[in-house]
Design a protein around this motif. Structure first.
Motif, PDB file in Angstrom:
ATOM      1  N   LEU A  31       0.835  -1.205   0.000  1.00  0.00           N
ATOM      2  CA  LEU A  31       0.000   0.000   0.000  1.00  0.00           C
ATOM      3  C   LEU A  31       0.867   1.252   0.000  1.00  0.00           C
ATOM      4  O   LEU A  31       0.625   2.196  -0.772  1.00  0.00           O
ATOM      5  CB  LEU A  31      -0.927  -0.004   1.215  1.00  0.00           C
ATOM      6  CG  LEU A  31      -1.739   1.281   1.453  1.00  0.00           C
ATOM      7  CD1 LEU A  31      -2.650   1.568   0.277  1.00  0.00           C
ATOM      8  CD2 LEU A  31      -2.537   1.167   2.752  1.00  0.00           C
ATOM      9  N   VAL A  32       1.899   1.251   0.841  1.00  0.00           N
ATOM     10  CA  VAL A  32       2.796   2.412   0.912  1.00  0.00           C
ATOM     11  C   VAL A  32       3.538   2.591  -0.406  1.00  0.00           C
ATOM     12  O   VAL A  32       3.645   3.708  -0.936  1.00  0.00           O
ATOM     13  CB  VAL A  32       3.784   2.261   2.085  1.00  0.00           C
ATOM     14  CG1 VAL A  32       4.828   3.377   2.067  1.00  0.00           C
ATOM     15  CG2 VAL A  32       3.036   2.267   3.415  1.00  0.00           C
TER      16      VAL A  32
ATOM     17  N   GLY B  11      -3.386 -10.560 -13.740  1.00  0.00           N
ATOM     18  CA  GLY B  11      -2.670  -9.452 -13.123  1.00  0.00           C
ATOM     19  C   GLY B  11      -2.270  -8.344 -14.073  1.00  0.00           C
ATOM     20  O   GLY B  11      -2.538  -7.154 -13.799  1.00  0.00           O
ATOM     21  N   PRO B  12      -1.612  -8.654 -15.197  1.00  0.00           N
ATOM     22  CA  PRO B  12      -1.193  -7.578 -16.099  1.00  0.00           C
ATOM     23  C   PRO B  12      -2.352  -6.708 -16.582  1.00  0.00           C
ATOM     24  O   PRO B  12      -2.280  -5.477 -16.558  1.00  0.00           O
ATOM     25  CB  PRO B  12      -0.526  -8.334 -17.254  1.00  0.00           C
ATOM     26  CG  PRO B  12      -0.026  -9.593 -16.634  1.00  0.00           C
ATOM     27  CD  PRO B  12      -1.060  -9.960 -15.620  1.00  0.00           C
ATOM     28  N   ALA B  13      -3.443  -7.343 -17.015  1.00  0.00           N
ATOM     29  CA  ALA B  13      -4.584  -6.566 -17.500  1.00  0.00           C
ATOM     30  C   ALA B  13      -5.194  -5.729 -16.388  1.00  0.00           C
ATOM     31  O   ALA B  13      -5.595  -4.569 -16.601  1.00  0.00           O
ATOM     32  CB  ALA B  13      -5.639  -7.502 -18.095  1.00  0.00           C
ATOM     33  N   LEU B  14      -5.273  -6.290 -15.182  1.00  0.00           N
ATOM     34  CA  LEU B  14      -5.826  -5.554 -14.043  1.00  0.00           C
ATOM     35  C   LEU B  14      -5.000  -4.320 -13.726  1.00  0.00           C
ATOM     36  O   LEU B  14      -5.531  -3.213 -13.534  1.00  0.00           O
ATOM     37  CB  LEU B  14      -5.902  -6.479 -12.826  1.00  0.00           C
ATOM     38  CG  LEU B  14      -6.379  -5.842 -11.522  1.00  0.00           C
ATOM     39  CD1 LEU B  14      -7.844  -5.454 -11.626  1.00  0.00           C
ATOM     40  CD2 LEU B  14      -6.157  -6.791 -10.338  1.00  0.00           C
ATOM     41  N   LEU B  15      -3.671  -4.495 -13.668  1.00  0.00           N
ATOM     42  CA  LEU B  15      -2.798  -3.376 -13.325  1.00  0.00           C
ATOM     43  C   LEU B  15      -2.797  -2.305 -14.417  1.00  0.00           C
ATOM     44  O   LEU B  15      -2.779  -1.103 -14.112  1.00  0.00           O
ATOM     45  CB  LEU B  15      -1.378  -3.885 -13.077  1.00  0.00           C
ATOM     46  CG  LEU B  15      -1.190  -4.741 -11.814  1.00  0.00           C
ATOM     47  CD1 LEU B  15       0.226  -5.293 -11.754  1.00  0.00           C
ATOM     48  CD2 LEU B  15      -1.487  -3.932 -10.560  1.00  0.00           C
ATOM     49  N   ILE B  16      -2.803  -2.726 -15.657  1.00  0.00           N
ATOM     50  CA  ILE B  16      -2.825  -1.749 -16.749  1.00  0.00           C
ATOM     51  C   ILE B  16      -4.130  -0.947 -16.714  1.00  0.00           C
ATOM     52  O   ILE B  16      -4.138   0.279 -16.872  1.00  0.00           O
ATOM     53  CB  ILE B  16      -2.640  -2.446 -18.105  1.00  0.00           C
ATOM     54  CG1 ILE B  16      -1.202  -2.971 -18.221  1.00  0.00           C
ATOM     55  CG2 ILE B  16      -2.946  -1.495 -19.253  1.00  0.00           C
ATOM     56  CD1 ILE B  16      -0.962  -3.837 -19.441  1.00  0.00           C
ATOM     57  N   SER B  17      -5.244  -1.648 -16.474  1.00  0.00           N
ATOM     58  CA  SER B  17      -6.534  -0.971 -16.433  1.00  0.00           C
ATOM     59  C   SER B  17      -6.608   0.037 -15.288  1.00  0.00           C
ATOM     60  O   SER B  17      -7.058   1.173 -15.476  1.00  0.00           O
ATOM     61  CB  SER B  17      -7.650  -2.010 -16.293  1.00  0.00           C
ATOM     62  OG  SER B  17      -8.902  -1.386 -16.141  1.00  0.00           O
ATOM     63  N   LEU B  18      -6.164  -0.364 -14.104  1.00  0.00           N
ATOM     64  CA  LEU B  18      -6.283   0.506 -12.939  1.00  0.00           C
ATOM     65  C   LEU B  18      -5.183   1.559 -12.878  1.00  0.00           C
ATOM     66  O   LEU B  18      -5.453   2.754 -12.726  1.00  0.00           O
ATOM     67  CB  LEU B  18      -6.268  -0.335 -11.661  1.00  0.00           C
ATOM     68  CG  LEU B  18      -7.502  -1.225 -11.413  1.00  0.00           C
ATOM     69  CD1 LEU B  18      -7.284  -2.080 -10.180  1.00  0.00           C
ATOM     70  CD2 LEU B  18      -8.743  -0.367 -11.246  1.00  0.00           C
ATOM     71  N   CYS B  19      -3.923   1.115 -12.974  1.00  0.00           N
ATOM     72  CA  CYS B  19      -2.796   2.010 -12.705  1.00  0.00           C
ATOM     73  C   CYS B  19      -2.413   2.878 -13.901  1.00  0.00           C
ATOM     74  O   CYS B  19      -1.975   4.020 -13.722  1.00  0.00           O
ATOM     75  CB  CYS B  19      -1.585   1.207 -12.255  1.00  0.00           C
ATOM     76  SG  CYS B  19      -1.869   0.241 -10.752  1.00  0.00           S
TER      77      CYS B  19
ATOM     78  N   VAL C 134      -5.225  -0.384  -6.036  1.00  0.00           N
ATOM     79  CA  VAL C 134      -4.377  -1.582  -6.012  1.00  0.00           C
ATOM     80  C   VAL C 134      -3.701  -1.730  -4.649  1.00  0.00           C
ATOM     81  O   VAL C 134      -3.656  -2.830  -4.076  1.00  0.00           O
ATOM     82  CB  VAL C 134      -3.333  -1.520  -7.140  1.00  0.00           C
ATOM     83  CG1 VAL C 134      -2.295  -2.630  -6.982  1.00  0.00           C
ATOM     84  CG2 VAL C 134      -4.020  -1.633  -8.496  1.00  0.00           C
ATOM     85  N   GLY C 135      -3.169  -0.636  -4.106  1.00  0.00           N
ATOM     86  CA  GLY C 135      -2.545  -0.702  -2.784  1.00  0.00           C
ATOM     87  C   GLY C 135      -3.522  -1.139  -1.712  1.00  0.00           C
ATOM     88  O   GLY C 135      -3.190  -1.956  -0.833  1.00  0.00           O
TER      89      GLY C 135
END
Length: 418
Positions: free
Chosen positions: A284-285, A354-362, A373-374
């Motif tokens: 999270l940090v 994971g990759p699609a999730l992170l690209i979509s959100l971040c 995500v954090g």
């Protein structure tokens, strides 16, 4: 690392086999996708689709092969999975169409998942009093091997010719085959007799499945470094692009030096639950600091990203140590391969989504996505201690106990030379 070589000859054989295997993995992880896009000339979108399909196919393979390793003996099964990966990787040389590519990477991915599950009984049998600690040592060895393989792959990418990429594939296949050959020196392990209970106990163990799901969510953190951070650094910050190499090196060196030490401090399932919680807070940090790097001067962005990666790597050490501890300590000894195969489902799903999730959100959403995500990591870590306590109650295990100490009445597995 506190010790460069393990204590016992079987541990040294497993470590040597793992090192050679990860040399090949480092070659492929660094430039494998480029081989298919640059040398085979498959469209990048189709490569991504094929890899995703292969990942989904591989999900169930680990459970079945892990169960087979429990019943038939782990050494031969594990060596076979390495040979399958070597042949499938060599098959990349002839994968000049989409469907041949899917077939080759599907078999290779299935072999990888099967190998991870079938190796687990060997780690447990030869890992000493705490196989979790030996597993942590193997992770440090893995990072050394992958780093060296990545250096060789860097030369291939720099040359950029078809023969160079084909040489990369050959090197990968040879490394997998050599890893299998090294296992000839490992004494075989007779499987424990099956105890009373359901045949597929791991799939009926609710608490263990819950921990598998929680670890799977937490495992998305590995894609932060390899997917989300590079894209964020390039698209949203003023930091120099070369910084990504610096943070990857920092992450790798820290894991090599401190993973064994981190594992020593996580010596019970309860401690594993606490380590999960700490890892969630660390992620999270780190995600929050990464988000703050956008729109700042270059020096500030570099500072924020380096500090974020240090904190992220500390969380990664805790996460890995927690996963090693709970996955082994809460699995019955006679079904180690089956249970560790189930535990690998979480990581497999994280790899797929994971990759699609992170690209979509971040990346697509931007700064708020990093906070989401954090928070996902932090909430997962907070839930882990309760899931561990549930698993201990279901198994009637006292806090801090591990199955190795509870099977004194069970037959001790014997070894034969070969």
């Amino acid at each position: 690392m506190p010790a460069l070589l393990p204590d016992s000859p079987p541990q040294r054989v497993l470590a040597a086999s793992n090192f050679v295997y990860t040399l090949g993995s480092g070659l492929y992880l660094t430039a494998g996708v480029l081989y298919f896009t640059q040398a085979v000339h498959l469209p990048a979108a189709r490569v991504g689709l094929g890899l995703g399909a292969a990942g989904i196919v591989a999900l169930g393979v680990g459970i079945a092969v892990g169960h087979l390793a429990d019943r038939r003996g782990a050494r031969g099964i594990y060596a076979t999975t390495l040979a399958v990966q070597a042949l499938a990787t060599a098959g990349f040389l002839w994968a000049d169409s989409f469907w041949l590519f899917v077939l080759a990477v599907g078999v290779a991915g299935g072999g990888k998942a099967a190998g991870s599950a079938s190796r687990s009984p060997l780690i447990r049998h030869y890992g000493g009093a705490r196989p979790q600690a030996f597993r942590a040592y193997l992770r440090a060895v893995t990072n050394v091997g992958i780093s060296l393989g990545a250096l060789a792959a860097g030369w291939v990418v720099q040359v950029g010719t078809v023969p160079a990429y084909r040489l990369l594939v050959v090197g990968n296949a040879v490394a997998f085959a050599a890893s299998a050959v090294l296992l000839v020196r490992l004494p075989s392990v007779k499987p424990l007799a099956a105890t009373a209970g359901p045949r597929w106990g791991a799939l009926r163990d609710g608490p263990y499945l819950a921990l598998t799901a929680l670890d799977g969510v937490m495992t998305v953190q590995f894609r932060v470094l390899t997917v989300a951070l590079p894209l964020w650094l390039v698209s949203a910050t003023s930091a120099p692009h070369s910084l990504i190499s610096v943070v990857v090196l920092l992450n790798t060196v820290t894991i090599v030096l401190f993973q064994v030490r981190a594992g020593r401090n996580v010596a019970s399932p309860a401690a594993g639950g606490i380590a999960y919680r700490r890892a969630g807070v660390a992620f999270l940090v780190s995600c929050s600091l990464i988000s703050l790097s956008a729109g700042t001067p270059a020096w500030a962005a570099v500072t924020l990203l380096v500090v974020a990666m240090v904190i992220h790597t500390i969380g990664e050490l805790w996460h890995a140590a927690a996963g090693f501890e709970v996955s082994y300590a809460l699995a019955p000894q006679h079904a180690t391969g089956q249970y560790l195969g189930v535990f690998g489902l979480g990581a497999g799903l994280a790899e797929a989504v994971g990759p699609a999730l992170l690209i979509s959100l971040c990346i697509t959403w931007g700064r708020p996505g990093w906070y989401v995500v954090g928070a996902m990591f932090a909430l997962t870590g907070l839930a882990a201690p309760s899931a561990v306590r549930w698993a201990q109650r279901k198994g009637a295990r006292p806090a801090g106990a591990s199955p190795e100490n509870e099977v004194a009445a069970a037959p001790v597995p014997s070894t034969v030379a070969g």
